[in-house]
Write a protein that holds these residues in place. Structure first.
Motif, PDB file in Angstrom:
ATOM      1  N   PRO A 233      32.975  33.599  28.270  1.00  0.00           N
ATOM      2  CA  PRO A 233      33.903  34.702  28.537  1.00  0.00           C
ATOM      3  C   PRO A 233      35.079  34.220  29.361  1.00  0.00           C
ATOM      4  O   PRO A 233      35.017  33.222  30.064  1.00  0.00           O
ATOM      5  CB  PRO A 233      33.041  35.716  29.325  1.00  0.00           C
ATOM      6  CG  PRO A 233      31.636  35.294  29.096  1.00  0.00           C
ATOM      7  CD  PRO A 233      31.652  33.834  28.841  1.00  0.00           C
ATOM      8  N   ALA A 234      36.176  34.961  29.285  1.00  0.00           N
ATOM      9  CA  ALA A 234      37.379  34.594  30.020  1.00  0.00           C
ATOM     10  C   ALA A 234      37.151  34.719  31.515  1.00  0.00           C
ATOM     11  O   ALA A 234      36.541  35.676  31.992  1.00  0.00           O
ATOM     12  CB  ALA A 234      38.546  35.470  29.588  1.00  0.00           C
ATOM     13  N   ARG A 235      37.644  33.740  32.294  1.00  0.00           N
ATOM     14  CA  ARG A 235      37.602  33.827  33.740  1.00  0.00           C
ATOM     15  C   ARG A 235      38.596  34.877  34.217  1.00  0.00           C
ATOM     16  O   ARG A 235      39.600  35.135  33.580  1.00  0.00           O
ATOM     17  CB  ARG A 235      37.952  32.472  34.358  1.00  0.00           C
ATOM     18  CG  ARG A 235      36.899  31.403  34.125  1.00  0.00           C
ATOM     19  CD  ARG A 235      35.655  31.664  34.961  1.00  0.00           C
ATOM     20  NE  ARG A 235      35.981  31.728  36.364  1.00  0.00           N
ATOM     21  CZ  ARG A 235      36.133  30.673  37.155  1.00  0.00           C
ATOM     22  NH1 ARG A 235      36.005  29.462  36.656  1.00  0.00           N
ATOM     23  NH2 ARG A 235      36.423  30.820  38.435  1.00  0.00           N
ATOM     24  N   LYS A 236      38.331  35.449  35.380  1.00  0.00           N
ATOM     25  CA  LYS A 236      39.150  36.542  35.890  1.00  0.00           C
ATOM     26  C   LYS A 236      39.732  36.188  37.248  1.00  0.00           C
ATOM     27  O   LYS A 236      39.102  35.504  38.053  1.00  0.00           O
ATOM     28  CB  LYS A 236      38.322  37.822  35.992  1.00  0.00           C
ATOM     29  CG  LYS A 236      37.833  38.326  34.637  1.00  0.00           C
ATOM     30  CD  LYS A 236      36.972  39.553  34.802  1.00  0.00           C
ATOM     31  CE  LYS A 236      36.593  40.151  33.439  1.00  0.00           C
ATOM     32  NZ  LYS A 236      35.867  39.198  32.609  1.00  0.00           N
ATOM     33  N   ARG A 237      40.925  36.664  37.505  1.00  0.00           N
ATOM     34  CA  ARG A 237      41.555  36.508  38.801  1.00  0.00           C
ATOM     35  C   ARG A 237      41.000  37.564  39.763  1.00  0.00           C
ATOM     36  O   ARG A 237      40.411  38.549  39.336  1.00  0.00           O
ATOM     37  CB  ARG A 237      43.074  36.671  38.679  1.00  0.00           C
ATOM     38  CG  ARG A 237      43.751  35.580  37.866  1.00  0.00           C
ATOM     39  CD  ARG A 237      45.255  35.687  38.022  1.00  0.00           C
ATOM     40  NE  ARG A 237      45.944  34.667  37.232  1.00  0.00           N
ATOM     41  CZ  ARG A 237      46.452  34.889  36.041  1.00  0.00           C
ATOM     42  NH1 ARG A 237      46.362  36.083  35.498  1.00  0.00           N
ATOM     43  NH2 ARG A 237      47.069  33.929  35.380  1.00  0.00           N
ATOM     44  N   PRO A 238      41.186  37.387  41.073  1.00  0.00           N
ATOM     45  CA  PRO A 238      40.742  38.409  42.035  1.00  0.00           C
ATOM     46  C   PRO A 238      41.363  39.766  41.728  1.00  0.00           C
ATOM     47  O   PRO A 238      42.490  39.867  41.268  1.00  0.00           O
ATOM     48  CB  PRO A 238      41.222  37.858  43.378  1.00  0.00           C
ATOM     49  CG  PRO A 238      41.295  36.376  43.164  1.00  0.00           C
ATOM     50  CD  PRO A 238      41.718  36.191  41.736  1.00  0.00           C
ATOM     51  N   ALA A 239      40.603  40.821  41.992  1.00  0.00           N
ATOM     52  CA  ALA A 239      41.039  42.169  41.643  1.00  0.00           C
ATOM     53  C   ALA A 239      42.120  42.639  42.600  1.00  0.00           C
ATOM     54  O   ALA A 239      42.157  42.273  43.777  1.00  0.00           O
ATOM     55  CB  ALA A 239      39.858  43.130  41.682  1.00  0.00           C
ATOM     56  N   ALA A 240      43.020  43.468  42.079  1.00  0.00           N
ATOM     57  CA  ALA A 240      44.084  44.083  42.871  1.00  0.00           C
ATOM     58  C   ALA A 240      43.889  45.591  42.847  1.00  0.00           C
ATOM     59  O   ALA A 240      43.710  46.184  41.780  1.00  0.00           O
ATOM     60  CB  ALA A 240      45.458  43.708  42.311  1.00  0.00           C
ATOM     61  N   PHE A 241      43.944  46.217  44.025  1.00  0.00           N
ATOM     62  CA  PHE A 241      43.752  47.660  44.123  1.00  0.00           C
ATOM     63  C   PHE A 241      45.088  48.366  43.980  1.00  0.00           C
ATOM     64  O   PHE A 241      46.069  48.019  44.641  1.00  0.00           O
ATOM     65  CB  PHE A 241      43.111  48.038  45.455  1.00  0.00           C
ATOM     66  CG  PHE A 241      42.885  49.515  45.618  1.00  0.00           C
ATOM     67  CD1 PHE A 241      41.796  50.132  45.029  1.00  0.00           C
ATOM     68  CD2 PHE A 241      43.772  50.296  46.354  1.00  0.00           C
ATOM     69  CE1 PHE A 241      41.589  51.496  45.169  1.00  0.00           C
ATOM     70  CE2 PHE A 241      43.576  51.653  46.501  1.00  0.00           C
ATOM     71  CZ  PHE A 241      42.478  52.253  45.906  1.00  0.00           C
ATOM     72  N   VAL A 242      45.126  49.370  43.111  1.00  0.00           N
ATOM     73  CA  VAL A 242      46.318  50.185  42.895  1.00  0.00           C
ATOM     74  C   VAL A 242      45.948  51.633  43.207  1.00  0.00           C
ATOM     75  O   VAL A 242      45.107  52.212  42.514  1.00  0.00           O
ATOM     76  CB  VAL A 242      46.841  50.065  41.455  1.00  0.00           C
ATOM     77  CG1 VAL A 242      48.055  50.957  41.249  1.00  0.00           C
ATOM     78  CG2 VAL A 242      47.180  48.622  41.132  1.00  0.00           C
ATOM     79  N   PRO A 243      46.518  52.253  44.252  1.00  0.00           N
ATOM     80  CA  PRO A 243      46.155  53.635  44.603  1.00  0.00           C
ATOM     81  C   PRO A 243      46.658  54.616  43.564  1.00  0.00           C
ATOM     82  O   PRO A 243      47.710  54.405  42.942  1.00  0.00           O
ATOM     83  CB  PRO A 243      46.827  53.851  45.961  1.00  0.00           C
ATOM     84  CG  PRO A 243      47.960  52.879  45.979  1.00  0.00           C
ATOM     85  CD  PRO A 243      47.512  51.687  45.183  1.00  0.00           C
ATOM     86  N   SER A 244      45.906  55.688  43.381  1.00  0.00           N
ATOM     87  CA  SER A 244      46.320  56.735  42.448  1.00  0.00           C
ATOM     88  C   SER A 244      47.500  57.526  42.976  1.00  0.00           C
ATOM     89  O   SER A 244      48.293  58.062  42.208  1.00  0.00           O
ATOM     90  CB  SER A 244      45.138  57.668  42.154  1.00  0.00           C
ATOM     91  OG  SER A 244      44.628  58.206  43.364  1.00  0.00           O
ATOM     92  N   SER A 245      47.632  57.609  44.302  1.00  0.00           N
ATOM     93  CA  SER A 245      48.760  58.286  44.931  1.00  0.00           C
ATOM     94  C   SER A 245      49.213  57.440  46.118  1.00  0.00           C
ATOM     95  O   SER A 245      48.676  57.575  47.218  1.00  0.00           O
ATOM     96  CB  SER A 245      48.372  59.694  45.391  1.00  0.00           C
ATOM     97  OG  SER A 245      49.455  60.338  46.026  1.00  0.00           O
TER      98      SER A 245
END
Length: 473
Positions: free
Chosen positions: A101-113
Motif C-alpha cells: 500500500p502507498a505510504r502516507k505523510r503525517p496527518a494535517a488537521f483542518v477545522p470545520s469552522s
C-alpha cells in the motif's frame, strides 16, 4: 397642616411608592430549574462550553452529570470539530514496490469552522518526543526506552477515529516498511485533552498480517469518559497451511481497564467451504450499519459484524457483479447513519450509487452521473480525461472524491445532489480523512464549588477544561 391632612398625604405617598416599578431583573434571578432549562436549549456544545465559562453558577449547572446526560439525549452527539487528512505519497491507482500500500505523510488537521475551533489544540505533537543529541537519522524510528513516546516516528499512521478519539498504529521502522505484513502496536489518544494509551499487539498473533483496525464504542454507557470507554478491533489474516493464496480472517478485541486486555475470537466462516483470497488481493471497502466490508476483486465481499464478531460473505446480484477493486468500489452508509447500506461503484466513466431496500433486501440504483459530462466545466478539466478508468480516492456517507486515470486531478461528488466541485478542502490531497469531535462530556473542573478552599485550590492548579481547550473562548 392638620393631623388628618398629614395622614392622608402619607397614605398617598405610600400608594405612589407601591406603584413604582421594581428594579431590573436578569438571568441571575432565574431559579436553578429554569436556568438549566435555558442552558439545555443551547444547540451547540461550543455555546455550552462558553456558557460554562461565564460564571461559577453556570459552570456548576453545566458540570452536573444529570445535565450533561439530558443535553446529549436532547441534542445527540457533539458535532465534528474538524478532520485529519492523511496524504498518500503515491497516486490512487498506484501501489508501492512489491504491491505494498502507498505510504502516507503525517496527518494535517483542518477545522470545520476555523473562526470557532483552534486547530492548534488538535496537534498530535504530544505523542512524539524531540530528538536528543547523538541521535542518528536512521535511528529516529526506534523505540525510546526512556519514554513512552517515540522520537519523530514516521511509522505512525491514523487508521480510524470515533468521537473525540483517534486510533494510530505504532511500529518500529523495520516493520513499517510494509505495515500489512505484521500486526502492529496501537495508540488511542484524545487530541484535545492530550491523553493517550499505548496498546501492545496480541503476543500470540504478532506474526499475522493486519487486515484492518477500528475503534468501537465501549461496553459501558455513552456518558462515561471516552478514554476509558472504547474498544479496539484488530482484524488479522491467518494463512492457510495447505493453500498459500488463501487465508482465514481472525478478529481480536481490546478493552481497557484492569479487567480488560485482548480477547481473541476464533469465529470461523459461516460456510466452512468458503475460502478468502490472500491479503494482497483484498482491500478495505467501508463501514456501514455496524459492519465492516472488504472487497476481494471478485463479485463477493467479506463482511464482519461488529456486534457478533462473525465473518460472512456477501454476493451482489448480476447487475452489480463487477470486480470490487480498490479504485472503483466503496461501501457507505446513509446520510443520517442508521442501518442504511449503500454502494458507490464506477462503471467506466459513470458513477453509480446503489441502495438496499429495507423490506426486500433488493439492490436498486439510487443515483448515477456521467463524470465526463459533469466535470466539463470545472477548472483544470482537460478534454482527454476519462479515456482511462477513473479512480475513487475516498468516500463517506455524503460525498465521494475521485480522479481521472490519466492524471491526479481531484474532484468530489455530493451524493445527495450529484453536483461536482473541486474547491473543497477534501479535494486537496490524495488519501482518507478521519473526523474528530470535541470530548463529551466536557471536563469542567475549575470554579465548580461555592468558593470554598477546594474550589479555589482547583481553580489555581487544575488544567484547562478539555472542552474549552478546543475552542477560542
Amino acid at each position: 397642616m392638620g393631623k388628618g391632612q398629614r395622614r392622608k398625604r402619607n397614605k398617598v405617598k405610600a400608594k405612589q411608592r407601591s406603584k413604582l416599578p421594581a428594579g431590573p431583573t436578569s438571568v441571575n434571578d432565574l431559579p436553578d430549574e429554569l436556568l438549566e432549562a435555558v442552558l439545555l436549549n443551547l444547540g451547540s456544545p461550543l455555546h455550552l462550553i462558553r456558557a460554562a465559562a461565564t460564571c461559577r453558577r453556570w459552570r456548576r449547572a453545566v458540570a452536573g452529570a444529570g445535565f450533561l446526560a439530558c443535553c446529549r439525549a436532547l441534542h445527540g452527539a457533539p458535532p465534528v470539530a474538524g478532520r485529519y487528512y492523511v496524504t498518500d505519497m503515491l497516486p490512487p491507482n498506484a501501489t508501492g514496490r512489491w504491491g505494498r500500500p502507498a505510504r502516507k505523510r503525517p496527518a494535517a488537521f483542518v477545522p470545520s469552522s476555523p473562526a470557532v475551533v483552534d486547530a492548534g489544540h488538535f496537534s498530535l505533537d504530544f505523542l512524539y518526543a524531540p530528538p536528543v543529541e547523538g541521535d542518528r537519522p536512521r535511528r529516529m524510528y526506534m523505540y525510546d526506552n526512556r519514554s513512552s513516546r517515540i522520537r519523530r516516528s514516521q511509522s505512525r499512521e491514523i487508521v480510524d477515529s470515533r468521537g473525540s478519539l483517534l486510533l494510530l498504529t505504532s511500529t518500529p521502522w523495520w516493520e513499517s516498511i510494509d505495515p500489512r505484513r505484521w500486526s502492529p502496536d496501537f495508540i488511542v489518544c484524545e487530541p484535545v485533552s492530550r491523553r493517550y494509551q499505548g496498546i501492545a499487539r496480541p503476543a500470540d498473533l504478532s506474526h499475522l498480517p493486519l487486515l484492518g483496525a477500528f475503534l468501537l464504542d465501549g461496553v459501558g454507557t455513552c456518558a462515561g469518559d471516552a478514554m476509558s470507554n472504547f474498544r479496539v478491533l484488530s482484524v488479522l489474516y491467518e494463512r492457510s497451511r495447505w493453500r498459500y493464496q488463501f487465508c482465514t480472517p481472525r478478529a481480536c478485541v481490546f478493552t481497557p481497564g484492569s479487567d480488560g486486555g485482548w480477547r481473541i475470537c476464533w469465529h470461523a466462516m459461516n460456510d466452512d467451504d468458503v475460502e478468502v483470497p490472500d491479503i494482497e488481493r483484498s482491500h478495505f471497502a467501508g463501514r456501514a450499519a455496524r459492519k465492516v466490508y472488504w472487497g476481494m476483486e471478485t463479485s463477493s465481499l467479506l463482511v464482519l459484524d461488529e456486534s457478533t464478531l462473525k465473518f460472512s460473505l456477501l454476493a451482489f446480484p448480476a447487475p452489480m457483479q463487477l470486480p470490487n477493486r480498490r479504485i472503483s468500489f466503496r461501501v457507505i452508509g446513509g446520510v443520517d447513519g442508521g442501518d442504511t447500506v449503500r454502494v458507490v461503484r464506477l462503471d467506466g466513466d459513470d458513477l453509480e450509487v446503489f441502495c438496499q431496500l429495507p423490506d426486500s433486501g433488493e439492490w436498486v440504483i439510487e443515483r448515477s452521473i456521467s463524470l465526463r459530462d459533469a466535470t466539463a466545466n470545472l477548472p483544470g478539466w482537460e478534454y482527454w480525461f476519462f479515456r482511462l478508468p477513473a479512480s475513487i480516492v475516498a468516500a463517506d456517507n455524503t460525498s465521494v472524491v475521485l480522479t481521472p486515470g490519466e492524471k491526479t486531478w481531484l474532484f468530489s461528488v455530493d451524493l445527495e445532489t450529484m453536483e461536482v466541485e473541486n474547491e473543497h478542502v477534501r479535494n486537496r490531497d490524495v488519501g482518507p480523512s478521519y473526523p474528530c469531535a470535541l470530548p463529551w462530556p466536557p471536563v469542567l473542573q475549575a470554579c465548580v464549588n461555592h468558593g470554598d478552599a477546594t474550589g479555589r485550590r482547583r481553580h489555581r492548579t487544575a488544567p484547562r477544561s478539555a472542552g474549552a481547550a478546543g475552542v477560542m473562548l
